[in-house]
Scaffold this motif. Structure first.
Motif, PDB file in Angstrom:
ATOM      1  N   TYR A  59      66.654  36.917  34.683  1.00 45.93           N
ATOM      2  CA  TYR A  59      65.634  37.921  34.707  1.00 45.93           C
ATOM      3  C   TYR A  59      64.782  38.590  34.414  1.00 45.93           C
ATOM      4  O   TYR A  59      64.618  39.938  34.002  1.00 45.93           O
ATOM      5  N   LYS A  60      64.271  37.947  33.132  1.00 42.49           N
ATOM      6  CA  LYS A  60      63.855  38.072  32.085  1.00 42.49           C
ATOM      7  C   LYS A  60      61.589  38.781  33.026  1.00 42.49           C
ATOM      8  O   LYS A  60      61.669  37.402  33.378  1.00 42.49           O
ATOM      9  N   ILE A  61      60.849  39.712  32.134  1.00 39.10           N
ATOM     10  CA  ILE A  61      60.114  39.767  32.656  1.00 39.10           C
ATOM     11  C   ILE A  61      58.996  39.391  31.766  1.00 39.10           C
ATOM     12  O   ILE A  61      59.823  39.746  30.763  1.00 39.10           O
ATOM     13  N   PHE A  62      58.030  38.690  31.684  1.00 40.49           N
ATOM     14  CA  PHE A  62      57.240  38.588  30.960  1.00 40.49           C
ATOM     15  C   PHE A  62      55.402  38.756  31.394  1.00 40.49           C
ATOM     16  O   PHE A  62      55.735  38.536  33.026  1.00 40.49           O
ATOM     17  N   ASP A  63      54.472  38.721  30.990  1.00 39.74           N
ATOM     18  CA  ASP A  63      53.024  38.556  31.493  1.00 39.74           C
ATOM     19  C   ASP A  63      52.940  36.773  31.225  1.00 39.74           C
ATOM     20  O   ASP A  63      52.683  36.393  30.604  1.00 39.74           O
ATOM     21  N   PHE A  64      52.309  36.682  32.645  1.00 41.88           N
ATOM     22  CA  PHE A  64      51.926  35.173  33.311  1.00 41.88           C
ATOM     23  C   PHE A  64      50.548  35.065  33.482  1.00 41.88           C
ATOM     24  O   PHE A  64      50.190  35.931  33.404  1.00 41.88           O
ATOM     25  N   TYR A  65      50.574  34.126  32.636  1.00 40.60           N
ATOM     26  CA  TYR A  65      48.905  33.976  32.392  1.00 40.60           C
ATOM     27  C   TYR A  65      47.974  32.742  33.667  1.00 40.60           C
ATOM     28  O   TYR A  65      48.891  32.394  33.974  1.00 40.60           O
ATOM     29  N   LYS A  66      47.059  32.992  33.977  1.00 40.00           N
ATOM     30  CA  LYS A  66      46.242  31.867  35.340  1.00 40.00           C
ATOM     31  C   LYS A  66      44.780  32.328  34.817  1.00 40.00           C
ATOM     32  O   LYS A  66      44.545  33.824  34.551  1.00 40.00           O
ATOM     33  N   PHE A  67      43.667  31.255  34.940  1.00 43.60           N
ATOM     34  CA  PHE A  67      42.795  31.864  35.695  1.00 43.60           C
ATOM     35  C   PHE A  67      42.302  33.064  36.461  1.00 43.60           C
ATOM     36  O   PHE A  67      42.816  32.671  37.969  1.00 43.60           O
ATOM     37  N   ARG A  68      41.310  33.811  37.084  1.00 46.19           N
ATOM     38  CA  ARG A  68      41.055  34.834  37.285  1.00 46.19           C
ATOM     39  C   ARG A  68      40.787  34.160  38.510  1.00 46.19           C
ATOM     40  O   ARG A  68      39.539  33.192  38.595  1.00 46.19           O
ATOM     41  N   SER A  69      41.431  33.310  39.777  1.00 48.67           N
ATOM     42  CA  SER A  69      40.687  32.957  41.098  1.00 48.67           C
ATOM     43  C   SER A  69      40.534  33.953  42.294  1.00 48.67           C
ATOM     44  O   SER A  69      39.699  33.456  43.396  1.00 48.67           O
ATOM     45  N   MET A  70      41.021  35.023  42.187  1.00 53.01           N
ATOM     46  CA  MET A  70      40.311  36.045  43.311  1.00 53.01           C
ATOM     47  C   MET A  70      39.684  37.381  42.725  1.00 53.01           C
ATOM     48  O   MET A  70      39.290  37.372  41.750  1.00 53.01           O
ATOM     49  N   ARG A  71      39.210  38.160  43.732  1.00 49.82           N
ATOM     50  CA  ARG A  71      38.654  39.266  44.093  1.00 49.82           C
ATOM     51  C   ARG A  71      39.405  40.294  42.927  1.00 49.82           C
ATOM     52  O   ARG A  71      39.968  39.870  42.759  1.00 49.82           O
ATOM     53  N   SER A  72      38.701  41.321  42.235  1.00 52.74           N
ATOM     54  CA  SER A  72      39.447  41.975  41.239  1.00 52.74           C
ATOM     55  C   SER A  72      40.208  43.450  42.327  1.00 52.74           C
ATOM     56  O   SER A  72      40.631  43.264  40.902  1.00 52.74           O
ATOM     57  N   ASP A  73      39.765  42.990  43.073  1.00 46.83           N
ATOM     58  CA  ASP A  73      40.962  44.275  43.300  1.00 46.83           C
ATOM     59  C   ASP A  73      41.963  43.561  44.285  1.00 46.83           C
ATOM     60  O   ASP A  73      42.573  43.994  45.685  1.00 46.83           O
ATOM     61  N   ALA A  74      42.516  42.119  44.519  1.00 49.74           N
ATOM     62  CA  ALA A  74      42.896  41.012  45.178  1.00 49.74           C
ATOM     63  C   ALA A  74      44.372  42.417  45.414  1.00 49.74           C
ATOM     64  O   ALA A  74      44.720  42.016  46.645  1.00 49.74           O
ATOM     65  N   ASP A  75      45.056  42.757  44.112  1.00 49.70           N
ATOM     66  CA  ASP A  75      46.274  43.435  44.523  1.00 49.70           C
ATOM     67  C   ASP A  75      46.250  43.977  45.166  1.00 49.70           C
ATOM     68  O   ASP A  75      47.183  44.281  45.801  1.00 49.70           O
ATOM     69  N   LYS A  76      45.450  44.729  45.434  1.00 46.25           N
ATOM     70  CA  LYS A  76      45.225  46.030  46.329  1.00 46.25           C
ATOM     71  C   LYS A  76      45.458  45.840  47.535  1.00 46.25           C
ATOM     72  O   LYS A  76      46.493  46.427  48.638  1.00 46.25           O
ATOM     73  N   MET A  77      44.712  44.603  47.892  1.00 42.43           N
ATOM     74  CA  MET A  77      44.802  44.773  49.337  1.00 42.43           C
ATOM     75  C   MET A  77      45.634  43.488  50.020  1.00 42.43           C
ATOM     76  O   MET A  77      46.068  43.554  50.995  1.00 42.43           O
TER      77      MET A  77
END
Length: 349
Positions: free
Chosen positions: A191-209
């Motif tokens: 259950y260790k939480i870390f920053d996970f990296y990806k090239f952005r493939s979505m709109r910048s407001d994707a999480d809100k949608m």
């Protein structure tokens, strides 16, 4: 606060109920055959302190205890057997399974209650022993050879692929505004939480949608009582950009995770690190096992009908649990080899 007790059995329940209820919080009572199913459905915070199990002619009690002893997440439970028959072979089997005590009826119920209270207090005054036990039996530590292989392979890959990183960064920036690298909080080993990296493939407001798109989730046919799926995977996701569609289809968007591997956040092969909202729904003991093995860039799920509708949520979680228990160098090599054709599949995942 009273210690909680789960009672499995029926023959002696009424005889013990009054005294037990006065000193303990009886969480539930059930047939012995249902005990393991019940425990698997509990979160780490709702597990009982004590399990009282009756012996039975079919010896279901010993089968249940055997399963509990094989689950590292249940090692802190206090287990006491009570029997309505005097049978030495049952007593021997019980102590061979390392139960905390064994009582043959008739016995003073106040003696049983006193013993249970002692076992609870003893467990509470030995927190350091419990922590050491958790570190040895539960916490996953990356084998040295696996870690060296991860560093070498990811380091070489980052060096060789650096021109592709540059080209992808340029086309992402040309198509849309926003950060080139998308960072999200993921839950990996233990259950260790870390920053996970990806090239952005979505709109910048994707999480809100995301909240408004629950009906499009591929895993919407889950068996959970509240109807919520632990996994989220949206087919033909409208949030994906044109460049994003290409880099996702070719899995180029995953390349920055080589940095995660190099840093030690995860391994090349393991169970996929999950977003927080997914991991929060996988805290029952039945599925927490997946977090006791290595987190990885690719794994069994990726090479086994990855992203297909016919793979149920339960099938995916079972694959994760299987890898957590059985991971090895040779299994890792098999998965790495199997990942190449998986990347070429037509299904958009």
């Amino acid at each position: 606060m009273k210690a909680s007790v789960v009672y499995a059995g029926s023959s002696l329940k009424n005889l013990l109920a009054a005294d037990l209820g006065a000193q303990f919080r009886i969480q539930t009572a059930m047939p012995t055959a249902d005990l393991n199913t019940y425990l698997s459905e509990q979160s780490l915070l709702s597990l009982p302190d004590i399990i009282l199990i009756e012996t039975d002619p079919a010896e279901e009690c010993f089968k249940a205890i055997g399963k509990i002893r094989k689950n590292p997440l249940l090692q802190g439970l206090i287990i006491v057997l009570v029997s309505g028959e005097k049978r030495n072979e049952w007593k021997q089997k019980a102590f061979a399974l390392k139960v905390h005590d064994y009582y043959t009826y008739p016995f003073p119920t106040e003696d049983l209650c006193e013993r249970l209270n002692f076992l609870v207090k003893f467990r509470l005054i030995k927190p350091r022993l419990a922590k050491l036990s958790e570190e040895v039996d539960v916490t996953y530590k990356t084998p040295t050879f696996k870690r060296y292989f991860d560093i070498l392979a990811s380091g070489c890959a980052l060096l060789v692929l650096s021109p592709i990183f540059l080209i992808v960064a340029i086309v992402i920036r040309l198509e849309s505004k926003g950060k080139i690298i998308y960072k999200s909080k993921r839950v990996g080993t233990g259950y260790k939480i870390f920053d996970f990296y990806k090239f952005r493939s979505m709109r910048s407001d994707a999480d809100k949608m995301l909240a408004s798109m629950a009906s499009l989730n591929q895993y919407d046919d889950v068996e959970s009582a509240d109807g919520k799926s632990a996994f989220v995977k949206i087919k033909n996701d409208p949030r994906i950009t044109k460049v994003g569609n290409f880099i996702r289809r070719t899995s180029i968007d995953e390349l920055p995770q080589l940095v995660n591997v190099f840093k030690g956040d995860m391994s090349l092969v393991g169970n996929r690190p999950l977003p927080l909202y997914e991991a929060e729904m996988l805290t029952s003991n039945e599925w927490s096992m997946r977090f006791l093995g290595p987190a990885g860039l690719t794994g069994l799920w990726q090479i086994s009908k990855r992203g297909q509708k016919e793979m149920s949520e339960r099938e995916r979680k079972k694959l994760d649990n299987f890898y957590a228990i059985n991971h090895s160098f040779w299994l890792d090599m098999k998965i790495i080899i199997g990942t190449i054709p998986a990347l070429l599949q037509k299904e958009k995942v």
